[in-house]
Design a protein around this motif. Structure first.
Motif, PDB file in Angstrom:
ATOM      1  N   GLU A  14       0.824  -1.199   0.000  1.00 13.24           N
ATOM      2  CA  GLU A  14       0.000   0.000   0.000  1.00 13.24           C
ATOM      3  C   GLU A  14       0.859   1.249   0.000  1.00 13.24           C
ATOM      4  O   GLU A  14       2.039   1.208   0.356  1.00 13.24           O
ATOM      5  N   TRP A  19      -1.279   3.804  -6.861  1.00 15.32           N
ATOM      6  CA  TRP A  19      -1.137   2.360  -7.057  1.00 15.32           C
ATOM      7  C   TRP A  19       0.249   2.039  -7.601  1.00 15.32           C
ATOM      8  O   TRP A  19       0.846   1.034  -7.245  1.00 15.32           O
ATOM      9  N   ALA A  22       2.604   1.969  -4.795  1.00 14.39           N
ATOM     10  CA  ALA A  22       2.422   0.733  -4.016  1.00 14.39           C
ATOM     11  C   ALA A  22       3.147  -0.427  -4.695  1.00 14.39           C
ATOM     12  O   ALA A  22       3.811  -1.235  -4.027  1.00 14.39           O
ATOM     13  N   LYS A  48      -8.540   2.788   0.174  1.00 13.92           N
ATOM     14  CA  LYS A  48      -9.238   3.136   1.408  1.00 13.92           C
ATOM     15  C   LYS A  48      -9.670   4.589   1.278  1.00 13.92           C
ATOM     16  O   LYS A  48      -8.882   5.452   0.873  1.00 13.92           O
ATOM     17  N   THR A  56      -5.469   5.749   1.013  1.00 19.23           N
ATOM     18  CA  THR A  56      -4.499   4.666   0.862  1.00 19.23           C
ATOM     19  C   THR A  56      -4.819   3.868  -0.395  1.00 19.23           C
ATOM     20  O   THR A  56      -5.958   3.462  -0.596  1.00 19.23           O
ATOM     21  N   TYR A  57      -3.802   3.675  -1.234  1.00 16.67           N
ATOM     22  CA  TYR A  57      -3.902   2.854  -2.439  1.00 16.67           C
ATOM     23  C   TYR A  57      -3.310   1.490  -2.117  1.00 16.67           C
ATOM     24  O   TYR A  57      -2.200   1.413  -1.576  1.00 16.67           O
ATOM     25  N   ARG A  58      -4.032   0.426  -2.443  1.00 23.65           N
ATOM     26  CA  ARG A  58      -3.573  -0.924  -2.125  1.00 23.65           C
ATOM     27  C   ARG A  58      -3.568  -1.786  -3.379  1.00 23.65           C
ATOM     28  O   ARG A  58      -4.440  -1.653  -4.231  1.00 23.65           O
TER      29      ARG A  58
END
Length: 68
Positions: A14, A19, A22, A48, A56-58
């Protein structure tokens, strides 16, 4: 054709930036204990959200690397 074997592992990473960041963090962290990383395949993207903003990019990714 050269003989080689490639192993694939699954990683979750993340970032609070993107992205792409990440994915880069996953590669950077994995490269501390693995060598010969060949590719990353992003299986899933997730984010998120708080206050109508992405915080938050996961990613869920598969990383392949050559075995010695």
């Amino acid at each position: 054709m050269p003989d080689h074997v490639v192993k694939v592992i699954e990683l979750l990473a993340e970032s609070d930036k993107s992205w792409e960041d990440a994915a880069q963090q996953a590669i950077t962290k994995a490269s501390k204990s693995l060598h010969g990383i060949k590719s990353i395949y992003i299986k899933n993207f997730e984010a998120k959200v708080e206050g109508n903003k992405i915080v938050t990019y996961r990613i869920n990714a598969q990383l392949s690397f050559a075995l010695d």
